[in-house]
Design a protein around this motif. Sequence first.
Motif, mmCIF file in Angstrom:
data_model
loop_
_atom_site.group_PDB
_atom_site.id
_atom_site.type_symbol
_atom_site.label_atom_id
_atom_site.label_comp_id
_atom_site.label_asym_id
_atom_site.label_seq_id
_atom_site.Cartn_x
_atom_site.Cartn_y
_atom_site.Cartn_z
ATOM 1 N N ARG A 688 0.920 -1.213 0.215
ATOM 2 C CA ARG A 688 -0.112 0.230 -0.082
ATOM 3 C C ARG A 688 0.921 1.232 -0.057
ATOM 4 O O ARG A 688 0.304 2.242 -0.409
ATOM 5 C CB ARG A 688 -0.894 -0.212 1.214
ATOM 6 C CG ARG A 688 -1.914 1.061 1.108
ATOM 7 C CD ARG A 688 -2.957 1.013 2.463
ATOM 8 N NE ARG A 688 -2.227 1.100 3.624
ATOM 9 C CZ ARG A 688 -2.521 1.021 4.731
ATOM 10 N NH1 ARG A 688 -4.185 0.463 5.129
ATOM 11 N NH2 ARG A 688 -1.911 1.320 5.881
ATOM 12 N N GLN A 691 1.257 3.302 -2.928
ATOM 13 C CA GLN A 691 -0.088 3.951 -3.457
ATOM 14 C C GLN A 691 -0.148 5.208 -2.767
ATOM 15 O O GLN A 691 -0.953 5.407 -1.537
ATOM 16 C CB GLN A 691 -1.149 3.100 -3.432
ATOM 17 C CG GLN A 691 -1.327 1.685 -4.140
ATOM 18 C CD GLN A 691 -1.488 2.241 -5.525
ATOM 19 O OE1 GLN A 691 -2.401 2.913 -6.105
ATOM 20 N NE2 GLN A 691 -0.845 1.253 -6.413
ATOM 21 N N THR A 692 0.638 6.235 -2.954
ATOM 22 C CA THR A 692 0.602 7.284 -2.261
ATOM 23 C C THR A 692 -0.646 8.186 -2.373
ATOM 24 O O THR A 692 -0.870 9.156 -1.805
ATOM 25 C CB THR A 692 1.920 8.242 -2.529
ATOM 26 O OG1 THR A 692 1.966 8.634 -3.929
ATOM 27 C CG2 THR A 692 3.245 7.499 -2.293
ATOM 28 N N ARG A 694 -0.478 10.617 -4.578
ATOM 29 C CA ARG A 694 0.073 11.614 -5.198
ATOM 30 C C ARG A 694 0.371 11.401 -6.772
ATOM 31 O O ARG A 694 1.193 10.784 -7.029
ATOM 32 C CB ARG A 694 1.245 12.156 -4.550
ATOM 33 C CG ARG A 694 0.939 12.528 -2.959
ATOM 34 C CD ARG A 694 2.164 13.438 -2.466
ATOM 35 N NE ARG A 694 1.983 13.647 -1.245
ATOM 36 C CZ ARG A 694 2.182 13.282 -0.073
ATOM 37 N NH1 ARG A 694 2.955 12.314 -0.090
ATOM 38 N NH2 ARG A 694 1.973 13.768 1.141
ATOM 39 N N GLN A 696 2.112 13.246 -8.888
ATOM 40 C CA GLN A 696 3.404 13.602 -8.945
ATOM 41 C C GLN A 696 4.395 12.164 -8.679
ATOM 42 O O GLN A 696 5.299 11.884 -9.875
ATOM 43 C CB GLN A 696 3.948 14.545 -8.553
ATOM 44 C CG GLN A 696 3.441 16.027 -8.853
ATOM 45 C CD GLN A 696 3.775 17.002 -8.001
ATOM 46 O OE1 GLN A 696 3.764 16.969 -6.617
ATOM 47 N NE2 GLN A 696 4.057 18.357 -8.563
ATOM 48 N N LEU A 699 3.666 9.684 -11.687
ATOM 49 C CA LEU A 699 4.324 10.304 -12.760
ATOM 50 C C LEU A 699 5.811 10.041 -12.777
ATOM 51 O O LEU A 699 6.492 9.663 -13.682
ATOM 52 C CB LEU A 699 4.239 11.855 -13.046
ATOM 53 C CG LEU A 699 2.915 12.239 -14.027
ATOM 54 C CD1 LEU A 699 2.969 13.641 -14.392
ATOM 55 C CD2 LEU A 699 3.321 11.505 -15.382
ATOM 56 N N LEU A 700 6.286 10.335 -11.465
ATOM 57 C CA LEU A 700 7.848 9.950 -11.583
ATOM 58 C C LEU A 700 8.133 8.605 -11.913
ATOM 59 O O LEU A 700 8.904 8.196 -12.533
ATOM 60 C CB LEU A 700 8.154 10.300 -10.046
ATOM 61 C CG LEU A 700 9.820 10.339 -9.940
ATOM 62 C CD1 LEU A 700 10.460 11.058 -10.556
ATOM 63 C CD2 LEU A 700 9.948 10.407 -8.386
ATOM 64 N N ALA A 703 7.872 7.958 -15.637
ATOM 65 C CA ALA A 703 8.795 8.600 -16.199
ATOM 66 C C ALA A 703 10.287 7.894 -16.046
ATOM 67 O O ALA A 703 10.833 7.234 -17.038
ATOM 68 C CB ALA A 703 9.322 9.898 -15.594
ATOM 69 N N VAL B 22 6.863 19.208 -13.721
ATOM 70 C CA VAL B 22 5.832 18.820 -13.379
ATOM 71 C C VAL B 22 5.929 17.733 -12.204
ATOM 72 O O VAL B 22 5.091 17.945 -11.266
ATOM 73 C CB VAL B 22 5.361 17.804 -14.627
ATOM 74 C CG1 VAL B 22 4.205 16.744 -14.232
ATOM 75 C CG2 VAL B 22 4.891 18.629 -15.666
ATOM 76 N N LEU B 23 6.993 17.191 -12.133
ATOM 77 C CA LEU B 23 7.155 16.186 -11.197
ATOM 78 C C LEU B 23 7.594 16.820 -9.645
ATOM 79 O O LEU B 23 7.198 16.219 -8.864
ATOM 80 C CB LEU B 23 8.377 15.260 -11.580
ATOM 81 C CG LEU B 23 8.035 14.344 -12.609
ATOM 82 C CD1 LEU B 23 9.287 13.232 -12.822
ATOM 83 C CD2 LEU B 23 6.865 13.513 -12.145
ATOM 84 N N ARG B 101 -7.433 11.094 -1.420
ATOM 85 C CA ARG B 101 -6.611 10.089 -0.764
ATOM 86 C C ARG B 101 -7.054 8.973 0.155
ATOM 87 O O ARG B 101 -7.957 9.559 0.941
ATOM 88 C CB ARG B 101 -5.263 10.671 -0.187
ATOM 89 C CG ARG B 101 -4.156 11.065 -1.219
ATOM 90 C CD ARG B 101 -2.994 11.487 -0.656
ATOM 91 N NE ARG B 101 -2.112 10.561 -0.321
ATOM 92 C CZ ARG B 101 -1.161 10.589 0.883
ATOM 93 N NH1 ARG B 101 -0.855 11.976 0.992
ATOM 94 N NH2 ARG B 101 -0.495 9.715 1.051
ATOM 95 N N TRP B 102 -6.498 7.886 0.367
ATOM 96 C CA TRP B 102 -7.366 7.051 1.041
ATOM 97 C C TRP B 102 -6.653 7.332 2.686
ATOM 98 O O TRP B 102 -6.437 7.227 3.612
ATOM 99 C CB TRP B 102 -6.929 5.572 1.077
ATOM 100 C CG TRP B 102 -5.353 5.471 0.636
ATOM 101 C CD1 TRP B 102 -4.717 5.544 -0.585
ATOM 102 C CD2 TRP B 102 -4.272 5.241 1.557
ATOM 103 N NE1 TRP B 102 -3.399 5.381 -0.095
ATOM 104 C CE2 TRP B 102 -3.020 5.242 1.003
ATOM 105 C CE3 TRP B 102 -4.363 5.064 3.052
ATOM 106 C CZ2 TRP B 102 -1.705 4.835 1.671
ATOM 107 C CZ3 TRP B 102 -3.194 4.961 3.554
ATOM 108 C CH2 TRP B 102 -1.779 5.024 2.991
#
Lengths: 716, 102
Positions: A688, A691-692, A694, A696, A699-700, A703, B22-23, B101-102
């Motif tokens: 878990r 699964q932040t 976030r 970003q 995306l990181l 990438a 973006v990041l 968010r959870w």
Amino acid sequence: MEFFFNLVPLIPLIPLLAFAAIVLFTHRNNRLSSNIAIGGIALSTLVSWGVVLATILAGEHVQVEGWELPIPWLPTGTTVFNTGFAVDGFTAAMLFMVPFVCTMIFIYSQGYMNLGQPNQDPRYARFFAYISLFAAGMLGLVVADNLLLLFISWEVMGLCSYLLIGFWSFRDRDNEQHIDEAQVKRARAAALKAFITTRVGDVLLFSGLALLFSYTGTLTFREIFRPDMLEHLGSISLLGMPAVTVIALLAFGGAVGKSAQFPLHVWLPDAMEGPTPVSALIHAATMVAAGVYLVARMLPLFVAGFETANAPALQWVAVIGAITAFFGATIGLAQDDIKRVLAYSTISQLGYMMMGLGLGSLVAGIFHLLTHAFFKALLFLGSGSVIHGMEHGHHAAGAHGQTSQHDDGFSANDMKTMGGLRHKMPRTFWPYMAGTLALVGIVPFAGFWSKDEILAEAFQRWQESGALGLPFWVWLAGTLGALITALYMGRQIALVFWGEPRHEAATHAHESPNSMTGPLMVLAVFALIGGLANAPFLGSPLHHFMGGVHEASEVVHSATVSFNFAVAGLSTVVALLGLLGGWAIYRNYRAGEVEPFQRWLGPIFTLLRNKYYVDELYQLVIIRPVVWLADQVFNFDNRWVVDPLVNLVGAVGRAAADISLLFDKVAVDSGLVEGTAKAFNAFGGWLRQTQTGRVQNYLLVVAVTVLMLLGLYLYL
Amino acid sequence: MIPLYWWLVVAAALFCIGLYGVLSRKNAIGVLMGIELMLNAVNVNLVAFWRYVTPQTLTGQVFAIFVITVAAAEAAVGLAIIIAAYRRRDTVIVDELDIMRW
């Protein structure tokens, strides 16, 4: 008059409905309940007498051939159980007596059970329900045209006798002050004894019926008694005898139980624990008459295949009857309980009836049954009236403070506490005398004619055979029995009605109410004139009326025995001697004395008083072993083998279950089920973290991944 | 004439600067600006390849114009979302916009 025959089914049905009505609806209202019972049986009497009259008027075709109403009842696969109703001369004769005597007893019961008095029996309504059912049983038995309905009625009576003999074993412990625990116990034991003893006979009877049905496929009298059917039954061999004889003997076994013949007579004296009207009902009109009726009704089976004089089944009947007649009478000599004397007298008189039937004479046996019903009902009701008077005298004495203790071992039934009651209870005394004279057989009372016919029959048979065979012994037993009967009745009336009162209760005894003495007087009339029904100087009307009912079977023949002055004279002399002797010996008996018979007879008297130790013998030979066996079986079952085995199996099962439980808890529950869940939970918790939430971060990852894939693509 | 790969290096640099923005930017407007940079890096590529590889057809230019159009629309929608989020939450920091968010 033929119309009355259509009402025959009503005869047993009305008392049955009365029973149902009382049990279901009116049992809270005592007066109404007893009136329903009395009304029911009275109506039944009216219908019965209508039928009797119709039979008389219809002449021979009904009296001999009978009127029938067959009803197909139970189709059971390949066979059909037929039931139905039939009336012939024999049935009509019974229908004259049974409901009428029942009616008298019912009316008497209303007084005896203290209607409206403070000491009225708490289960008053139930009593009337039971006796109604009892009467319904007997009437059903009499009008049955087949053995099935007869057997059902027979068993209904068995049940009622159990309920009624044990009537006082159920006491209302909340509302009654003086409950005699010993009496409760005795009543319970007596009820069980009666039920089980008669059951022995019933099993025999039932197996006889089953045998009969398996051979013939029918239980209807008319079909069984067809000559070809009897011949067929006679031709089958069973246990070295013709099957018909085996069946007859089995049926006789039933009669021995029901009619209290030796050796199954033991229940009848104990049946005295019931209320006195019940004793009268059992001893006169219903229960014990059923056995005699059965033998009489099945007489062709007893004779079939043999001459009347040497049919083995019939000889058994005569032998048992003679033994019962003689020994029953002797026991009666040594009893103190007024009702027990009468009980043994009944056993003895039933023996006479069996003797008569055993000699092949239907009419002699049934004639005695009819007259006996009247005078024995009279005697029992009379004794009930005496007991009732004694009980009231006892209460009165207690009320006047003349008895120190309320319960000083006083028994209202004990003749030795009575004495001199003829002045206190004249309306009981005179009918009682009539009953006594009838029982003893004094001209012109009813018992004289009927008993004499049996003795004359035996005497004539003896003369015909010319040897000291069975008829002689039957005759001798009958004549000696008559002497002893007269002796014990002389003793009884002397003890009860003559001499001085031997207890305060007798001093204070007073006459019973009219509802009790009324039936006594009516019955006394019949005890006086009942014998005319078959008196030889009137041409033996009963003989012509019912003698022919078994003619169709072609094995039982009705022949009139001519009146024999020698026999009659001898038995009259014997009766008078006995009666006067007994009376003279006991007239001046005083309280506390050793009684004369005991002085003279010594050990024999003890033997008689203990009823030849038959009860003790049964206790030793049958009851003890059975109880022992039951104990062993109980031990085998509960202590030694079966229960321990069962327990062992149980214990093993439990142990296995415990192990299984442990395995389940440890391995399955914690290990597999919870373990899997925990593992996934932990893994999920760890996973878990990626699964932040976030964008970003995601995306990181994308990438970096793309760069790595690109690197792989480019450099590999 | 400037060789093609110079253009490609510029575009790649521009894309990486945009991706980094973006990041790493906390401010949603910064993230949006990073996206614009990445889109423009692509435009540079498209136009450069058109000029050097297929100058006879207009496909590269047309594609670039389409991308600009879409980028304008995307900027408008993105800014509208940011304004709406700001009105509701009083912030445009992406780490704090975390109610899903959870």
